[in-house]
Every structure is written in structure tokens, then in C-alpha cells.
Design an enzyme around this catalytic site. Structure first.
Site, PDB file in Angstrom:
ATOM      1  N   ARG A  16       0.851  -1.206   0.000  1.00 36.57           N
ATOM      2  CA  ARG A  16       0.000   0.000   0.000  1.00 36.57           C
ATOM      3  C   ARG A  16       0.882   1.250   0.000  1.00 36.57           C
ATOM      4  O   ARG A  16       0.581   2.242  -0.644  1.00 36.57           O
ATOM      5  CB  ARG A  16      -0.936   0.001   1.211  1.00 36.57           C
ATOM      6  CG  ARG A  16      -1.644   1.326   1.372  1.00 36.57           C
ATOM      7  CD  ARG A  16      -2.842   1.340   2.325  1.00 36.57           C
ATOM      8  NE  ARG A  16      -2.793   0.411   3.419  1.00 36.57           N
ATOM      9  CZ  ARG A  16      -2.053   0.554   4.534  1.00 36.57           C
ATOM     10  NH1 ARG A  16      -1.304   1.627   4.706  1.00 36.57           N
ATOM     11  NH2 ARG A  16      -2.086  -0.369   5.472  1.00 36.57           N
TER      12      ARG A  16
ATOM     13  N   TYR B 144     -17.594  17.091 -13.918  1.00 37.48           N
ATOM     14  CA  TYR B 144     -18.096  15.716 -13.942  1.00 37.48           C
ATOM     15  C   TYR B 144     -19.119  15.514 -12.809  1.00 37.48           C
ATOM     16  O   TYR B 144     -18.863  15.899 -11.662  1.00 37.48           O
ATOM     17  CB  TYR B 144     -16.920  14.736 -13.815  1.00 37.48           C
ATOM     18  CG  TYR B 144     -17.369  13.320 -13.635  1.00 37.48           C
ATOM     19  CD1 TYR B 144     -18.249  12.728 -14.542  1.00 37.48           C
ATOM     20  CD2 TYR B 144     -16.953  12.565 -12.547  1.00 37.48           C
ATOM     21  CE1 TYR B 144     -18.693  11.433 -14.363  1.00 37.48           C
ATOM     22  CE2 TYR B 144     -17.382  11.262 -12.372  1.00 37.48           C
ATOM     23  CZ  TYR B 144     -18.258  10.703 -13.281  1.00 37.48           C
ATOM     24  OH  TYR B 144     -18.709   9.422 -13.105  1.00 37.48           O
TER      25      TYR B 144
END
Ligand code: P1T
Length: 401
Positions: A51, A112
Site C-alpha cells: 500500500r 463531472y
């Protein structure tokens, strides 16, 4: 040769990359390992847990950092100020975490639909941020919003999705700097080939890598890049703490996509310009919005801040208003054959869609009406097929509606 002196097309292929020291491989391996062995507790080769550290993702992050001209070195930030996420919205969501509860976020009124939904329908409630929307293509509106609301962050898309409004990024960056606000540009519609917001003074640039960076409609991803070392430090902390990272397979696809970004953007821009001209002269079309057309209200700003390395270039997105009503738009969209009726954009294949019903359904109807996202508005993402085939497809669908 110093990377900053290399051309953009060279950097698409080599920016931030080096061959594998063990095998000489010119592309990074897809490192699937979730963890990395340590010699002694805390003694390792710079990789602890995937990660936080993944070389395939790092390669993509450094490639974007190079293209967006972050100017940061690996000594300043491991990935030179590039950060990749599981989607464009995951990148946006992580970016918003730089705000504290109660902070005002000044955002473009047209953008968007999912970005609007995240800001107003999720984070306003859960994070307590105060989004204020203004038309940033009108700079006086930006100035008065700064005076009235004292935002800590400014979020601008240019050109916007779907009405292709263009904002003067350099002026917005300057006013943000003067007021101590973080200025962020969603550069998805342009890609770094056509527009580099950090060069214009913006602090952070964001992309839905699902679009032009990936380029093949086969991956969902997002990326942020910053030129400011303190912001890079903060984003690295947030990326690792929140964990909505881009996986190694997807990072590989995005990196592979970037290799051809330059030639794709050239082709998208050239074909879209021709199609926009044809549509503007067509009797069934009420109005065409394309930043490359002199009729675009902010054409001059667009020509100044967008472009290909060797000349004009305005991207592959076209918005048009058909004469008629929703049924006319429906017939038109049902009759295209080369264009696929689908959400998304920026891939090699041409896509077409109806924002009011599809991508911008989450924008409240009153706001849609105000922004001009009407029932006859159609959005085209021009791909890299033969221009003659695309022209013939659009013309025959217009004949049928
Ligand atoms: O879909 P995702 O990768 O999460 O990216 C969100 C996003 C952010 N910014 C812009 C300008 C976008 O266009 C998008 C996604 N847009 C679509 C899916 C679309 O069809 O408009």
C-alpha cells in the site's frame, strides 16, 4: 540529458523510468507482492508494504510527475510528487482530505457529475466542508467568490465536462496563491500533452487515468501530481492513510497507455477539429461547443493555455446541441455504428453519450438546466479510427434523426 529538457513525446516513453538493474527490462515488472522481506526490523530496500511502496505504481506515478512538470526530485519525494489511486474519484476524495471541517471549497459550477456528487452529497455531510460553485470561466465571479467565501481550496475543470467551458488557469492560480488557497485543476480532458496546469501556477493537477492516460477503456484509475513539496508530503501521508491506491496490474496498464499518449492526443485533436467544423455547418445541429472553434466563448484563452507541442490542439471532446427534443437525441444516439453509446471518454475508440441521462444524472435538474445540460445535448469523445468513418457515422445518424 536532463529530463526537463526533453520533449513531451520522449517523456511519455522515458519520463521517470529506468531499466531494471537486475535484468535490464525496459518495462517494470508487475510487482504483485503485498509485502517485502526485511534484513532486520526496519532495515529494508525501501519497500515495506505494498500500500505504501509498490514499484509498478511508483513507475506510473513518476511518469505522470514527469509529464506534468512537478519539478520535484526523488530526494524531495519518492515519486517526484505523483500519486496514483484506484479511480479518478478516489484521487479527488483523497485530495479533499487536505481540507478541515468547516473549510470552504470553491469549485467550478460545471464538472463531472460524480465530482459534484462527492463534494455535495458525500463530503459536505461527512467531512463538513462547504462547497460553493461558481462559473470560473468568468473571472469576476471568481474574484467576488474569493472575497465573500475565503475558500481554502479551489477546484477547477478546464475544459469542463460536459459543456466544455474554459477557465483561465493562470489567473485562478494567482488569486488562489494571493489568498493562501490550494489550487487544483482536473486536467482529465486535456492530458498533460495539451495542458500543464502546474506550469500555469496551479498547485495540484488531477486526472481520471481511466480516460486519456490509460487510453484504451480497459482500466479505472486516478492520479494527482503536485509541484509543492509540502503538499507532496501531505498527499503521501493521505494516500497511505486512506489506502485507495492503484493496484499494480492497473498501474502497469496506465503506464503502458502513457507511452502512446502523445500521438493519440495529436490524432484525437486533429479528428475532433474536423468533426466539430462539419457539425457546426450541419442543418440538424443547433450549436457546437469545441474549444478549437472560433465560436467558442473562451476560444482565445483555450488557444493560449492548450495546445500540442508543435501547434494548436484542443482535444477529442465535442459537445453539441441538436435541433429537436429528447426523442431526436435518442434517435441520433441509437443510430451511430462506429461510435459506441457509452459513458466514459478518452479511449482509442469513439464514444458518445447523453449527459443528462447518463454521466450527469447526479447533478440536480435545476443545476443542469442552469448549466445548459439539456435533453438535446450530446457529448462525443472522438477516437483514433479513420476520420472518414467517423464523419460518415455521425452524418448518417444525423440523417436518421
Ligand atoms: O471515473 P473515474 O476514474 O473515477 O473519474 C472521475 C472523473 C473525474 N474527472 C473527470 C473530468 C471525469 O470525466 C471523470 C469521469 N468521467 C466519466 C466517467 C464520464 O463519462 O464523464
Amino acid at each position: 540529458m536532463n529530463e526537463e529538457n526533453q520533449g513531451l513525446f520522449t517523456r511519455c516513453i522515458h519520463g521517470g523510468q529506468r531499466n531494471c538493474e537486475v535484468t535490464g527490462a525496459v518495462m517494470p515488472a508487475i510487482y504483485t507482492s503485498s509485502t517485502f522481506a526485511q534484513e532486520s526490523p526496519g532495515i529494508h530496500k525501501g519497500y515495506e508494504y505494498s500500500r505504501s511502496h509498490n514499484l509498478t505504481r511508483f513507475s506510473f506515478e513518476r511518469a505522470v510527475a514527469s509529464l506534468e512538470n512537478t519539478g520535484l526530485t526523488e530526494e524531495q519525494d519518492t515519486t517526484c510528487g505523483g500519486f496514483a489511486f484506484a479511480s479518478g474519484l478516489a484521487a479527488t476524495a483523497t485530495c479533499l482530505e487536505m481540507l478541515d471541517s468547516g473549510d470552504c471549497l470553491l469549485a467550478m459550477d460545471d464538472m463531472y457529475g460524480g465530482t459534484y456528487r462527492l463534494m455535495s452529497m458525500v463530503r459536505e455531510r461527512s467531512q463538513g466542508i462547504r462547497p460553493v460553485y461558481v462559473d470560473m470561466s468568468d473571472f469576476t465571479a471568481v474574484e467576488s467568490a474569493f472575497k465573500e467565501h475565503r475558500p481554502r481550496m479551489v477546484w477547477v475543470e478546464s475544459p469542463t465536462n460536459p459543456t466544455l467551458k474554459v477557465s483561465d488557469l493562470a489567473r485562478i492560480a494567482r488569486i488562489a496563491e494571493d489568498h493562501g488557497a490550494i489550487a487544483i485543476a482536473d486536467n482529465t480532458f486535456c492530458s498533460p500533452i495539451l495542458q500543464r496546469p502546474l506550469d500555469l501556477g496551479m498547485h495540484v493537477v488531477m486526472h481520471s487515468a481511466t480516460k486519456y492516460l490509460g487510453g484504451h477503456s480497459d482500466v479505472v484509475g486516478g492520479v494527482l501530481a503536485t509541484r509543492v513539496p509540502e503538499i507532496a508530503e501531505r498527499l503521501r501521508f493521505l494516500q497511505n492513510s486512506i489506502g485507495s491506491i492503484l493496484g499494480p496490474f492497473d498501474a502497469y496498464l496506465c503506464l503502458r497507455g502513457i507511452k502512446t499518449l502523445g500521438i493519440r492526443m495529436e490524432r484525437h485533436s486533429r479528428s475532433a477539429m474536423e468533426i466539430a467544423r462539419m457539425l457546426e455547418a450541419h442543418e440538424k445541429v443547433e450549436r457546437v461547443v469545441y474549444p478549437g472553434l472560433p465560436s467558442h466563448p473562451q476560444h482565445e484563452v483555450a488557444a493560449r493555455q492548450m495546445g500540442l507541442p508543435d501547434g494548436p490542439g484542443f482535444g477529442g471532446m465535442i459537445t453539441m446541441y441538436l435541433k429537436g427534443d429528447i426523442e431526436t437525441a435518442r434517435r441520433f444516439l441509437e443510430n451511430v455504428r462506429v461510435f459506441a453509446l457509452a459513458e466514459s471518454l478518452g479511449g482509442v475508440e469513439s464514444l458518445i453519450e447523453h449527459p443528462a441521462i447518463m454521466t450527469h444524472a447526479s447533478v440536480p435538474p435545476e443545476s443542469r438546466a442552469k448549466l445548459g445540460i439539456s435533453d438535446t445535448l450530446v457529448r462525443l469523445s472522438v477516437g483514433i479510427e479513420d476520420l472518414e468513418d467517423l464523419m460518415a457515422d455521425v452524418k448518417s445518424a444525423l440523417d436518421a434523426c
